[in-house]
Write an enzyme that holds these catalytic residues in place. Structure first.
Site, PDB file in Angstrom:
ATOM      1  N   LYS A 145     -18.738  28.387 -29.331  1.00 14.27           N
ATOM      2  CA  LYS A 145     -19.087  27.800 -28.032  1.00 14.27           C
ATOM      3  C   LYS A 145     -18.313  28.404 -26.862  1.00 14.27           C
ATOM      4  CE  LYS A 145     -21.422  24.504 -27.441  1.00 14.27           C
ATOM      5  NZ  LYS A 145     -21.618  23.271 -27.184  1.00 14.27           N
ATOM      6  N   SER A 201     -14.914  25.113 -27.899  1.00 11.25           N
ATOM      7  CA  SER A 201     -15.021  23.822 -28.578  1.00 11.25           C
ATOM      8  C   SER A 201     -13.941  23.740 -29.638  1.00 11.25           C
ATOM      9  CB  SER A 201     -16.400  23.713 -29.231  1.00 11.25           C
ATOM     10  OG  SER A 201     -16.375  22.788 -30.297  1.00 11.25           O
ATOM     11  N   GLU A 244     -19.490  21.637 -14.956  1.00  9.64           N
ATOM     12  CA  GLU A 244     -19.768  20.237 -15.313  1.00  9.64           C
ATOM     13  C   GLU A 244     -18.811  19.304 -14.581  1.00  9.64           C
ATOM     14  OE1 GLU A 244     -21.343  20.502 -19.855  1.00  9.64           O
ATOM     15  OE2 GLU A 244     -19.352  21.270 -19.457  1.00  9.64           O
ATOM     16  N   SER A 275       0.822  -1.225   0.000  1.00  9.02           N
ATOM     17  CA  SER A 275       0.000   0.000   0.000  1.00  9.02           C
ATOM     18  C   SER A 275       0.849   1.265   0.000  1.00  9.02           C
ATOM     19  CB  SER A 275      -0.929   0.008   1.225  1.00  9.02           C
ATOM     20  OG  SER A 275      -0.175  -0.057   2.417  1.00  9.02           O
ATOM     21  N   THR A 329     -40.281  25.250  -9.211  1.00  4.87           N
ATOM     22  CA  THR A 329     -40.498  23.890  -8.708  1.00  4.87           C
ATOM     23  C   THR A 329     -40.821  23.069  -9.946  1.00  4.87           C
ATOM     24  OG1 THR A 329     -42.883  24.172  -8.391  1.00  4.87           O
ATOM     25  CG2 THR A 329     -41.477  24.726  -6.510  1.00  4.87           C
ATOM     26  N   HIS A 330     -40.429  21.804  -9.932  1.00  6.77           N
ATOM     27  CA  HIS A 330     -40.617  20.939 -11.113  1.00  6.77           C
ATOM     28  C   HIS A 330     -40.017  21.563 -12.369  1.00  6.77           C
ATOM     29  CE1 HIS A 330     -43.723  18.809  -8.703  1.00  6.77           C
ATOM     30  NE2 HIS A 330     -44.023  20.034  -8.306  1.00  6.77           N
ATOM     31  N   TYR A 339      -9.775  -5.645  13.679  1.00  4.55           N
ATOM     32  CA  TYR A 339      -9.087  -5.276  12.450  1.00  4.55           C
ATOM     33  C   TYR A 339      -9.090  -6.432  11.450  1.00  4.55           C
ATOM     34  CZ  TYR A 339      -5.579  -3.834   9.062  1.00  4.55           C
ATOM     35  OH  TYR A 339      -4.944  -3.513   7.890  1.00  4.55           O
TER      36      TYR A 339
HETATM   37  N1  ARG Z   1      -1.257  -1.125   5.900  1.00  2.00           N
HETATM   38  C1  ARG Z   1      -2.164  -1.598   6.899  1.00  2.00           C
HETATM   39  C2  ARG Z   1      -3.499  -0.860   6.821  1.00  2.00           C
HETATM   40  O1  ARG Z   1      -3.536   0.227   6.345  1.00  2.00           O
HETATM   41  C3  ARG Z   1      -1.596  -1.361   8.247  1.00  2.00           C
HETATM   42  C4  ARG Z   1      -2.136  -2.255   9.294  1.00  2.00           C
HETATM   43  C5  ARG Z   1      -1.602  -3.585   9.130  1.00  2.00           C
HETATM   44  N2  ARG Z   1      -2.027  -4.416  10.184  1.00  2.00           N
HETATM   45  C6  ARG Z   1      -2.055  -5.720  10.056  1.00  2.00           C
HETATM   46  N3  ARG Z   1      -2.500  -6.388  11.050  1.00  2.00           N
HETATM   47  N4  ARG Z   1      -1.653  -6.293   8.942  1.00  2.00           N
HETATM   48  O2  ARG Z   1      -4.534  -1.364   7.221  1.00  2.00           O
END
Ligand code: ARG
Length: 466
Positions: free
Chosen positions: A288, A282, A295, A22, A154-155, A322
């Site tokens: 345009k 455009s 948007e 990550s 409205t509408h 967790y």
């Molecule tokens: N990169 C992990 C997360 O964001 C950190 C926590 C990891 N904990 C674990 N028990 N593997 O969730």
């Protein structure tokens, strides 16, 4: 380097390592992660795990990483598992074996909660400042056209005449609720989780209040804000969902404002002229001038709602506490915060750039029958039961539609001739800006009510940003 491994005979497969990594997104948390670790090093000193010298070694190694990490390229090509791992590895490279003590009594589960809380707290403050800027832009726009009359819809059909500032104040209300929601989310974010361990509470007697105060986790009255239950900390992402919901409602309001202004600036309406700086041409059609900025705001709102849904669905059905699924919390939060701030900033610039061609909406109000309710209410005020009054004015409108008459084609004599319930004085109400004067009620579009609301709004905005 890994923060675990003793129990394994083989390392992770290359595919799993790549899949589970990550750091390419949670690297954004590096500054928060380091500040958390510095506070934690001080906490370790207080419980006797680190000497003062060791603590100093760790804190200054962490500080050198923190400073270098301001360079956006700092984490380029890094292949550690996550931001926590990268920080520990670098700390070890700089401070030596003492870095091995930094995870004493601390889990990444609480650390990731801490990091996100620190990060979100700053993002909420940034978004709140942009939001206040937008509310200010709305009030400035209202002040430029204090008497402009528009047909309210409205509408998507012309309904009753309102003042342009009254319309803008409607958005001011939506955004002031969004401001409150962001502050409520901030209150839930701003609670210190360290000391929770992986899920059961830390085995070391940390002074959690001291850590909280050091990292700014304090209530409005200056008390330390710490979490109450270690299992809850490990399981909880409500604070992130609160932020995503606050971001989503803000984007919802921005999107509806964008939609209004896309219409109002079209050739069909011709009410608003958007600045050249916020519109695009455009590649094919030379004439345009497209409202792309609005948007894009409308488009980005869909993405932010998606991020709220994404985290909601990720959390649903996870067993306490967790689970690694929760690593998927970060990209939604990052995206939502980025798109929210960018959209708020853009919307302020669009509003500042816009010019209201007040004659256009005024003409739209005059040529339609937005005065019908004013007439019916005048009849009711004069003793005609409202249902009959509604019928009489309905017939007046039908007659006018058939004969191609606008309200201004009627006068006192012809009104009274149409129905004896009308009085000559009621003819004044054929002008849209007249009927408004009967709506001098708090929250209504009466000119005095709107002036008062504008003054109150200014004061409220000052109070919000104090
Ligand atoms: N990169 C992990 C997360 O964001 C950190 C926590 C990891 N904990 C674990 N028990 N593997 O969730």
């Amino acid at each position: 380097m890994k923060l675990w491994g003793g129990r394994f005979e083989e390392g992770p497969s290359e595919v799993f390592e790549r899949f589970g990594r990550s750091v390419h997104f949670d690297g954004r948390l590096i500054d928060c992660d380091i500040r958390g670790s510095q506070a934690f090093a001080r906490a370790l000193e207080r419980v006797g795990i680190l000497s003062a010298a060791e603590r100093e070694q760790l804190v200054s190694a962490l500080e050198s990483i923190r400073v270098e990490a301001r360079d956006p390229k700092f984490l380029a090509g890094v292949t550690d598992e996550d931001v926590h791992t990268v920080v520990i590895r670098l700390t070890k490279e700089r401070a030596g074996p003492v870095a091995d003590k930094i995870h004493t009594g601390r889990s990444r589960n609480e650390q990731v909660s801490l990091d996100i809380r620190l990060w979100l707290r700053e993002e909420i403050d940034r978004a709140s400042a942009y939001l206040a800027g937008l509310m200010n832009a709305l009030l400035d726009c209202a002040a430029k056209y204090p008497d402009a009359v528009i047909p309210g819809y409205t509408h998507m059909r012309r309904a009753q005449a309102v003042l342009w500032p009254h319309y803008l104040l409607a958005y001011f209300e939506m955004f002031s609720r969004d401001f409150e929601r962001l502050q409520q989310a901030r209150g839930r974010v701003n609670v210190m989780p360290l000391g929770s361990g992986a899920l059961a509470g830390s085995g070391f007697p940390f002074d959690r209040e001291a850590i909280a105060k050091e990292l700014g986790f304090v209530t409005e009255v200056g008390a330390a804000a710490v979490t109450n239950n270690s299992m809850d900390v490990s399981a909880d992402r409500d604070f992130a969902l609160d932020f995503l919901y606050a971001a989503s409602t803000t984007m919802l309001h921005l999107s509806r404002l964008a939609e209004d202004w896309i219409l109002y600036s079209s050739e069909e309406f011709g009410w608003l002229e958007l600045g050249d700086g916020v519109t695009s041409g455009s590649s094919l059609m030379p004439q345009k001038k497209n409202p792309d900025s609005l948007e894009l705001i409308r488009g980005k709102s869909g993405r932010v709602f998606g991020e709220l849904t994404a985290l909601f669905v990720t959390m649903k059905g996870l067993p306490t506490t967790y689970n690694r699924d929760m690593q998927e919390d970060k990209e939604p939060i990052f995206t939502a915060a980025d798109q929210l701030c960018a959209s708020l900033e853009m919307a302020s610039v669009v509003i500042d750039s816009a010019k209201l061609n007040a004659a256009k909406p005024a003409a739209a109000a005059e040529e339609s029958w937005v005065v019908a309710t004013d007439l019916a209410e005048a009849l009711a005020r004069n003793g005609t039961p409202f249902h009959s009054a509604h019928q009489i004015v309905g017939r007046l409108v039908l007659d006018s539609v058939r004969s191609g008459k606008k309200p201004s084609d009627w006068d006192a004599a012809s009104l009274v001739a149409f129905a004896p319930e009308f009085t000559p004085a009621m003819a004044a109400l054929l002008t849209p800006s007249e009927g408004m004067k009967t709506r001098e009620i708090r929250g209504g579009t009466g000119p005095r009510a709107v002036s008062a609301a504008l003054i109150t709004a200014r004061a409220r905005l000052v109070a919000l940003t104090r």
